[in-house]
Design a protein around this motif. Sequence first.
Motif, short mmCIF file in Angstrom:
data_model
loop_
_atom_site.label_atom_id
_atom_site.label_comp_id
_atom_site.label_asym_id
_atom_site.label_seq_id
_atom_site.Cartn_x
_atom_site.Cartn_y
_atom_site.Cartn_z
N ASN A 1 0.93 -1.40 0.09
CA ASN A 1 0.04 -0.10 -0.03
C ASN A 1 0.81 1.13 0.16
OD1 ASN A 1 0.81 -0.27 2.75
ND2 ASN A 1 -1.15 0.46 3.54
N ARG A 2 2.13 1.22 -0.02
CA ARG A 2 3.20 2.23 -0.03
C ARG A 2 3.41 2.58 -1.35
NH1 ARG A 2 5.35 4.61 3.94
NH2 ARG A 2 7.22 5.21 3.00
N GLY A 3 2.80 2.04 -2.46
CA GLY A 3 3.14 2.58 -3.90
C GLY A 3 4.10 1.56 -4.67
N TYR A 4 4.16 0.46 -4.32
CA TYR A 4 5.36 -0.29 -5.09
C TYR A 4 4.78 -1.98 -4.99
CZ TYR A 4 7.55 -1.88 -0.93
OH TYR A 4 7.69 -2.39 0.71
N GLY A 5 5.36 -2.67 -5.87
CA GLY A 5 5.24 -4.09 -5.92
C GLY A 5 6.68 -4.65 -5.93
N PHE B 1 -9.55 2.88 -5.00
CA PHE B 1 -9.30 3.97 -4.18
C PHE B 1 -8.30 3.86 -3.10
CE2 PHE B 1 -13.98 2.93 -4.95
CZ PHE B 1 -14.32 4.05 -5.42
N PRO B 2 -7.16 3.97 -3.86
CA PRO B 2 -5.79 3.79 -3.05
C PRO B 2 -5.40 4.65 -1.81
CG PRO B 2 -5.24 4.67 -5.39
CD PRO B 2 -6.84 4.54 -5.10
N GLU B 3 -6.15 5.83 -1.88
CA GLU B 3 -5.71 6.99 -0.77
C GLU B 3 -6.87 6.65 0.41
OE1 GLU B 3 -3.23 9.02 -1.26
OE2 GLU B 3 -3.17 8.02 -3.09
N ASP B 4 -7.79 5.80 0.05
CA ASP B 4 -8.74 5.78 1.29
C ASP B 4 -8.35 4.31 2.00
OD1 ASP B 4 -10.87 4.55 2.80
OD2 ASP B 4 -12.41 5.53 1.43
N LYS B 5 -7.74 4.67 3.26
CA LYS B 5 -7.06 3.60 4.00
C LYS B 5 -8.39 2.44 4.34
CE LYS B 5 -3.68 6.35 6.41
NZ LYS B 5 -3.11 6.53 7.85
N CYS C 1 -11.13 -3.73 3.10
CA CYS C 1 -12.36 -4.35 2.71
C CYS C 1 -12.19 -5.64 1.84
CB CYS C 1 -13.08 -3.43 1.89
SG CYS C 1 -13.74 -2.00 2.75
N ASP C 2 -12.61 -6.81 2.46
CA ASP C 2 -12.15 -8.12 1.89
C ASP C 2 -13.58 -8.89 1.50
OD1 ASP C 2 -12.98 -8.76 4.33
OD2 ASP C 2 -11.10 -10.14 4.58
N GLN C 3 -14.94 -8.00 1.89
CA GLN C 3 -16.10 -8.64 1.80
C GLN C 3 -16.93 -8.11 0.67
OE1 GLN C 3 -17.93 -9.61 5.73
NE2 GLN C 3 -16.07 -9.53 6.43
N VAL D 1 -26.09 -7.41 5.82
CA VAL D 1 -24.92 -7.21 4.93
C VAL D 1 -24.42 -6.04 5.61
CG1 VAL D 1 -25.86 -6.63 3.02
CG2 VAL D 1 -23.60 -7.15 2.92
N GLU D 2 -23.22 -5.60 5.89
CA GLU D 2 -22.39 -4.39 6.10
C GLU D 2 -21.27 -4.26 5.17
OE1 GLU D 2 -20.96 -1.78 10.07
OE2 GLU D 2 -21.05 -4.18 9.93
N PHE D 3 -21.35 -3.10 4.68
CA PHE D 3 -20.28 -2.78 3.44
C PHE D 3 -19.90 -1.48 3.84
CE2 PHE D 3 -24.46 -2.20 1.84
CZ PHE D 3 -24.35 -1.13 0.94
N TYR D 4 -18.90 -1.00 2.90
CA TYR D 4 -18.27 0.34 2.98
C TYR D 4 -18.23 1.03 1.58
CZ TYR D 4 -14.60 4.09 3.43
OH TYR D 4 -13.92 5.17 3.29
N LEU D 5 -18.88 2.31 1.83
CA LEU D 5 -19.00 3.09 0.54
C LEU D 5 -17.80 4.40 0.75
CD1 LEU D 5 -22.61 3.38 0.38
CD2 LEU D 5 -21.16 1.94 -1.32
N PRO D 6 -16.94 4.40 -0.08
CA PRO D 6 -15.91 5.42 -0.14
C PRO D 6 -16.49 6.80 -0.19
CG PRO D 6 -14.93 3.63 -1.37
CD PRO D 6 -16.41 3.33 -1.16
N ALA D 7 -15.82 7.78 -0.11
CA ALA D 7 -16.07 9.25 -0.57
C ALA D 7 -16.93 9.56 -1.77
CB ALA D 7 -15.09 10.05 -0.49
N GLY D 8 -17.96 10.20 -1.76
CA GLY D 8 -18.84 10.52 -2.72
C GLY D 8 -20.21 9.93 -2.78
#
Length: 760
Positions: free
Chosen positions: A221-225, A624-628, A633-635, A655-662
């Motif tokens: 998540n620091r921008g490399y592989g 959404f790489p800037e969203d920690k 989120c694995d579900q 069911v519970e899930f996450y919506l990023p900004a917007g």
Amino acid sequence: MKFRDGMWLVAEGKRLEYAEEVYSINETEDGKKLTLLCPTMQIRSRGDTLNRPTLTVELEAAMDDVLSVQITHWHGALNKGPHFDLFPSGRPTVNANIQKTEKGTTLSAGNLSATVSSTPHTFDIRFHNKTNTHKLTSLQNRSVGLSYSPATSSPMQTSDMRNINHHILTQSTLSVGEQIYGLGERFGALNKVGQAISLWNADGGTSSEQAYKNIPFWMSNRGYGVFIDAPERVELEVGSERCCRVQTSVEGQRLKWYIIYGPSPKEILDKYTTLTGKPGKVPSWSFGLWLSTSFTTEYDDATVLSFLEGMRARSIPLEVFHYDCFWLRAFHWCDFIFSPAHFPDPASSISKLKASGLMNKVCVWINPYLGQASPVFKEAAEKGYLLKRKNGDIFQWDLWQSGMGIVDFTNPAAVEWYVGCLNKLFDIGVDSIKTDFGERIPSKDVVWFDSSLDPEKMHNYYAFIYNKVVYEALQKRFGKDEAVLFARAATAGTQRFPLQWGGDCESTFEAMAESLRGGLSLGMCGFSFWSVDIGGFEGTPDASIYKRWVQFGLLCSHSRLHGSNSYRVPWLVDNDDETEQGCSAVLRKFTQLKCRLMPYLYSTAMESIKHGLPVSVRAMAIEFPEDKTAWLCDQQFMLGESLLVAPVFDESGGVEFYLPAGKWTSFWNDEVVEGPKWVKETHKFDTLPLYVREGSILILGKEGEMRTTWDWTKDVEVKTFFPNEKSSFKLVDPDNKNLATITAVKEGDEWKVKGTDALA
């Protein structure tokens, strides 16, 4: 593999030597490579240069934003194949240079740099962006080494290495809060920090540390592989030996890996798949519903016809029918001959089924093994087409098939023969192949036809050549872009031969979640296309589990109903419940939904393969790489860049899930929810959380669409969802021709859609 006993002690039975300083640096004239001589002791006098190992570290610019790192102990050791087929579309040019300052020597490739510290008697290599404003990782004190096991007490003992294991290891630093993803289709926690992982293909199901698809690539998540250029077994301790490091080790005299700078996940995958190969294109028909006979069930021509007629009677569009293992005769796997007792005239029956429109394409199961009861075993054995033991015997065991041998694809004549067998299947109407197995490839007491190959490396690499042979045979028969597999085993580069499916999962909610985590991890390794056994493979799903699997499976890139010892046609699951919440109705709704989504889905797929992105089960962090929170989120997953899907894993429908900004719009009722936030919902079986991202443009077919391939410019609906200046969608047809580019343009206070002239 762990080499230490805590921080201070070496593990019992091991001897460790570390690179303790960079003694000298040599650079090539073209400015693309640094070679570091690294003794395993700080050299403070001439006498210190004697009687001790050195490690050579080579840093080389591979392409822009990609550097290779190779560690070698003894250069005279053979570097046997097979080797990964890198840069299959050609090696890009690289903008490389070397700079020296008082702080160190820096090698740069594009925007990625490695700086070797000039501080005397230190070993310190830092990886960062070219401006040194983004630090990625590093190799610091006691981070590059070699190991003898059992531990040696004198260099004299290494005169005979036959009973001494030799490993090379590196430990790259993990920063505070750093997370690691990928490493193939892994079914445990999505973030690999804290895990010990062995990259060794195994037929272990979907509920253990074993995996069918071990990919030596991980993303931070620091921008490399990091891509580990090692087909053999690779052992990783991801923050599990030293909590602040990723340890990579292989048995042998050298270890090579590539560090790839993004900085975004999409850029990392684009560059990684430039290195190992872009995913192949798949035909549009393959996105439709596939129906299988299941594995050990009893079936024949009449059974197949009843299944197909039952699907048509319930208005469930079916694209592909798959014949699993028992299309073959018992004990004759895999001799490519339909069982005469069950399918007396397969060419005629397949032709009639296609002509009737009950399905369009046929797939059959194969594997690369030959049971000795079949005459083809004798033929292949006599001609030298099978893997052999060191004493000259054919390698056989009774695991899976009685006395089975393994096709040796390193023998060109064996490949030609095998392709000839496949062509006979194509002649009778088979359009696609399920390439099962290919994981249990022995690495001890075997000799390949190509004796230059290392059996340890061939274990994982076999999946690549097996699938390559079958995929290219399909391409040669049906056309370059009309080939499609259903493959289980994979290694790096196998994304070039789509598609892959998740293997033998159980018929439970837990296994459904495990499968999703596996698909997410594989997608973060450059695989665009992935599927899963809808309903679960092992066991018999109840109606609740079946319908939730249907929802999940029909929103994957590819969708197949498949099981082990029970059928997966919906009316047999719930005693033919004809209500709107019954299995047939749910399957009909989501199959028709996928047909309706085809203009979006196929166009998204064609864009995804250009960059090595997963089409579906795309991890939230990719978008959404800037969203920690998105990294956790694995579900849930993205279907392309516009649709968010959250499968339901509970009988209650909760069911519970996450919506990023917007702003996010429910696909079902246009209700708008503002993110970022966690959302709880309860769904009946005819819906699940399916939300459209702000700024999206969707081109949809008509309600109740029954076709996978149709004219995507006619009878379509263009829908916008809070458009902005970035809103754009390129519609392509199955020949990858641009049909229309739809954009949003602001006129006054309103947004208008432009580019729809080609749509009717």
